[in-house]
Design an enzyme around this catalytic site. Structure first.
Site, PDB file in Angstrom:
ATOM      1  N   HIS A 185       0.872  -1.170   0.000  1.00  0.00           N
ATOM      2  CA  HIS A 185       0.000   0.000   0.000  1.00  0.00           C
ATOM      3  C   HIS A 185       0.907   1.218   0.000  1.00  0.00           C
ATOM      4  CE1 HIS A 185      -2.537  -2.926   2.261  1.00  0.00           C
ATOM      5  NE2 HIS A 185      -3.481  -2.422   1.516  1.00  0.00           N
ATOM      6  N   ASP A 201       2.304   1.797   3.463  1.00  0.00           N
ATOM      7  CA  ASP A 201       3.154   0.767   4.072  1.00  0.00           C
ATOM      8  C   ASP A 201       4.609   1.195   3.938  1.00  0.00           C
ATOM      9  OD1 ASP A 201       0.861  -0.727   4.272  1.00  0.00           O
ATOM     10  OD2 ASP A 201       1.367  -2.102   2.637  1.00  0.00           O
ATOM     11  N   MET A 231       2.750  -5.668  -7.824  1.00  0.00           N
ATOM     12  CA  MET A 231       1.407  -5.136  -7.546  1.00  0.00           C
ATOM     13  C   MET A 231       1.498  -4.036  -6.505  1.00  0.00           C
ATOM     14  SD  MET A 231      -0.971  -5.386  -4.871  1.00  0.00           S
ATOM     15  CE  MET A 231      -1.710  -6.820  -4.096  1.00  0.00           C
ATOM     16  N   GLU A 245     -10.882  -6.656  -5.635  1.00  0.00           N
ATOM     17  CA  GLU A 245     -10.860  -7.724  -4.627  1.00  0.00           C
ATOM     18  C   GLU A 245     -12.141  -7.727  -3.794  1.00  0.00           C
ATOM     19  OE1 GLU A 245      -7.308  -7.789  -2.262  1.00  0.00           O
ATOM     20  OE2 GLU A 245      -8.250  -9.015  -0.709  1.00  0.00           O
ATOM     21  N   LYS A 259     -14.851  -8.927  -0.842  1.00  0.00           N
ATOM     22  CA  LYS A 259     -14.879  -9.455   0.525  1.00  0.00           C
ATOM     23  C   LYS A 259     -16.295  -9.229   1.056  1.00  0.00           C
ATOM     24  CE  LYS A 259     -12.337  -9.399   4.872  1.00  0.00           C
ATOM     25  NZ  LYS A 259     -11.402  -8.711   5.771  1.00  0.00           N
ATOM     26  N   GLU A 276      -9.657 -13.749  -3.049  1.00  0.00           N
ATOM     27  CA  GLU A 276      -8.863 -14.149  -1.871  1.00  0.00           C
ATOM     28  C   GLU A 276      -9.492 -15.356  -1.182  1.00  0.00           C
ATOM     29  OE1 GLU A 276      -7.182 -11.249   0.837  1.00  0.00           O
ATOM     30  OE2 GLU A 276      -7.794 -12.480   2.550  1.00  0.00           O
ATOM     31  N   HIS A 286     -11.617 -14.750   1.930  1.00  0.00           N
ATOM     32  CA  HIS A 286     -12.820 -13.939   1.805  1.00  0.00           C
ATOM     33  C   HIS A 286     -14.030 -14.776   1.402  1.00  0.00           C
ATOM     34  CE1 HIS A 286     -10.278 -10.027   1.278  1.00  0.00           C
ATOM     35  NE2 HIS A 286     -10.036 -10.666   2.407  1.00  0.00           N
ATOM     36  N   ASP A 323      -4.979 -13.778  -4.108  1.00  0.00           N
ATOM     37  CA  ASP A 323      -4.532 -13.685  -2.715  1.00  0.00           C
ATOM     38  C   ASP A 323      -4.757 -15.032  -2.036  1.00  0.00           C
ATOM     39  OD1 ASP A 323      -3.815 -11.070  -3.027  1.00  0.00           O
ATOM     40  OD2 ASP A 323      -5.324 -10.234  -1.672  1.00  0.00           O
ATOM     41  N   ASP A 366     -11.953 -12.531  10.301  1.00  0.00           N
ATOM     42  CA  ASP A 366     -10.934 -12.586   9.249  1.00  0.00           C
ATOM     43  C   ASP A 366      -9.597 -13.039   9.842  1.00  0.00           C
ATOM     44  OD1 ASP A 366      -9.232 -12.102   7.169  1.00  0.00           O
ATOM     45  OD2 ASP A 366      -9.731  -9.985   6.971  1.00  0.00           O
ATOM     46  N   ASP A 372      -6.815 -14.683   8.203  1.00  0.00           N
ATOM     47  CA  ASP A 372      -5.572 -14.544   7.418  1.00  0.00           C
ATOM     48  C   ASP A 372      -4.518 -15.582   7.807  1.00  0.00           C
ATOM     49  OD1 ASP A 372      -6.373 -12.482   5.751  1.00  0.00           O
ATOM     50  OD2 ASP A 372      -5.541 -10.895   7.020  1.00  0.00           O
ATOM     51  N   ASP A 383      -1.509 -13.319   1.113  1.00  0.00           N
ATOM     52  CA  ASP A 383      -2.074 -12.188   1.849  1.00  0.00           C
ATOM     53  C   ASP A 383      -2.514 -12.696   3.226  1.00  0.00           C
ATOM     54  OD1 ASP A 383      -3.030  -9.803   2.597  1.00  0.00           O
ATOM     55  OD2 ASP A 383      -4.795  -9.811   1.297  1.00  0.00           O
TER      56      ASP A 383
HETATM   57  C1  GLT Z   1      -5.880  -5.878   3.765  1.00  0.00           C
HETATM   58  C2  GLT Z   1      -6.933  -6.841   3.273  1.00  0.00           C
HETATM   59  C3  GLT Z   1      -6.504  -7.583   2.091  1.00  0.00           C
HETATM   60  C4  GLT Z   1      -6.231  -6.734   0.882  1.00  0.00           C
HETATM   61  C5  GLT Z   1      -5.125  -5.772   1.085  1.00  0.00           C
HETATM   62  C6  GLT Z   1      -4.984  -4.910  -0.139  1.00  0.00           C
HETATM   63  S1  GLT Z   1      -5.257  -4.880   2.530  1.00  0.00           S
HETATM   64  O1  GLT Z   1      -4.822  -6.588   4.326  1.00  0.00           O
HETATM   65  O2  GLT Z   1      -7.273  -7.753   4.325  1.00  0.00           O
HETATM   66  O3  GLT Z   1      -7.409  -8.591   1.748  1.00  0.00           O
HETATM   67  O4  GLT Z   1      -5.840  -7.580  -0.164  1.00  0.00           O
HETATM   68  O5  GLT Z   1      -5.590  -3.667   0.011  1.00  0.00           O
HETATM   69 MN    MN Z   2      -6.399  -9.650   0.105  1.00  0.00          MN
HETATM   70 MN    MN Z   3      -8.134 -10.517   3.622  1.00  0.00          MN
END
Ligand code: GLT
Ligand code: MN
Ligand code: MN
Length: 390
Positions: free
Chosen positions: A57, A60, A91, A184, A186, A220, A223, A248, A258, A260, A290
């Site tokens: 980002h 970041d 990216m 993306e 979610k 992702e 998601h 992702d 969430d 991750d 991600d």
């Molecule tokens: C954040 C989010 C991700 C996105 C990122 C890109 S930011 O971490 O949870 O799924 O891909 O903006």
């Molecule tokens: Mn993501």
């Molecule tokens: Mn995410």
């Protein structure tokens, strides 16, 4: 190249976000558990581990209130680290979710000033991404959503989002950046409901843009899994539409917050069929992890997490090759499908004669319903393969 040791090389195109391995363990209930890592140090470590690239980002890398001189110094230092460690930035994306200014949306805010600021911030972030060589630009609309619909902006929000993306695609052309944009989806978190919650919603929306060919999807794993959907199915639809611009990878228990998690740590079978799908269809873009290390971990745990994401992908890739080469599995697959050349001809490409012939055809419903397709056997073969007994 074989990967008997499951150690990646840049050819494998594995990438991490600065925000992933750089995540400090902060969560809504607790403070960071790890010290922050600098961007050049992250580049060094990821280079040593065999990654291909780093995504970021805008903020970041460069703090939101940095002066022009600071910006230049930070970017120069990061570029040097990338080149020292053989990494690229494939990216980039904008942080349109942390600043309180975006608390009720960025491109979909009901406040025209916020929408304009979001465009300005994104243009600057696109400039930075281009400076670092990024060719894919991701839009994750973390704050583009609502907790309550009393504001009555549902249709307006879709229109505002469309106007913003059309504007930014034109900016990319005018500047000669040539970005491919990856949207993306979610379903929720951080908003109660996020607009465009699934890959299918993104595909439908892309068709309404002025430059649809410039836009694709960045699906992702977590998601779709959060809301109980099958990620491999979603990715198959995106591939079918020719819109898999980026991906992702991570993991997640269904129905939870969430998480991750490390890729392949939870839903190993879906991860396997996903890797098989990506490999069988020749997806050549970056595979972006991600995700982040568990909050319990120290820095060693962060690198164990990063190594683990790539290692599991490579193991699953090898399993996919074994699956395709296994005679018993291939025989079971062949038995699963019933081909009929005459019917294939009759059902592909309409003509009144074919319609007539099909209407007159007699089918033995009892036979069709009585057939056992052998899926239990086939699935057990897959489980045996994944558990290492084949
Ligand atoms: C954040 C989010 C991700 C996105 C990122 C890109 S930011 O971490 O949870 O799924 O891909 O903006
Ligand atoms: Mn993501
Ligand atoms: Mn995410």
């Amino acid at each position: 190249m074989t990967h008997s040791s499951y150690v990646p090389t840049p050819d494998d195109k594995f990438t991490f976000g600065l925000w992933t391995v750089g995540q400090t363990g902060r969560d809504p209930f607790g403070e960071p558990t790890r010290a922050p890592l600098s961007a050049p140090y992250i580049a060094q470590k990821l280079g040593e581990l065999g990654a291909y690239g780093i995504n970021l980002h805008d903020n970041d890398l460069v703090p939101i209130d940095a002066s022009a001189a600071e910006h230049d110094r930070i970017v120069a230092e990061f570029r040097q680290a990338l080149s020292d460690h053989g990494l690229v930035v494939p990216m980039a994306t904008t942080n349109l979710f942390s600043d309180p200014a975006f608390k009720d949306g960025a491109f979909t805010s009901a406040d025209a000033r916020v929408r304009a600021y979001a465009l300005q911030k994104t243009m600057r972030s696109m400039d930075l991404g281009h400076e670092l060589g990024a060719q894919t630009y991701v839009f994750w609309g973390g704050r583009e959503g609502a907790e309550v619909d009393a504001g009555g902006k549902l249709l307006d929000a879709i229109g505002w989002f469309r106007d913003s993306l059309n504007f930014l695609a034109d900016y990319s052309e005018a500047q000669g950046y040539g970005y491919r944009f990856a949207l993306e989806p979610k379903p929720n978190e951080p908003r109660g409901d996020i607009f465009f919650p699934t890959a299918g919603s993104m595909l439908g929306f892309i068709a309404t843009l002025e430059r649809p060919e410039r836009f694709g999807v960045n699906p992702e794993f977590a998601h779709d899994t959060m809301s109980g959907l099958n990620f491999a199915h979603a990715v198959a639809q995106v591939i079918d539409a020719g819109k898999l611009f980026h991906i992702d990878l991570n993991d997640q228990k269904p129905g939870r917050f969430d998480q991750d998690l490390r890729f392949g740590s939870e839903n190993i079978k879906t991860a396997f069929f996903l890797v098989k799908l990506l490999e069988d269809t020749g997806y050549a873009g970056p595979k972006h992890f991600d995700a982040h290390a568990l909050r319990t971990e120290d820095e060693a745990g962060v690198w164990a997490f990063a190594r683990g994401c790539m290692r599991t992908y490579l193991i699953l890739r090898e399993k996919a090759r074994q699956f395709n080469a296994d005679p018993e599995i291939q025989a079971a697959l062949a038995a699963y499908r019933v081909e009929d050349a005459e019917l294939a001809d009759l059902t592909r490409g309409f003509s009144p004669q074919k319609a007539e012939a099909l209407r007159d055809r007699t089918f033995d419903r009892a036979e069709l319903g009585g057939r056992g397709p052998g899926l239990e056997h086939l699935d057990q073969l897959t489980v045996d393969l994944l558990l290492g007994t084949r």
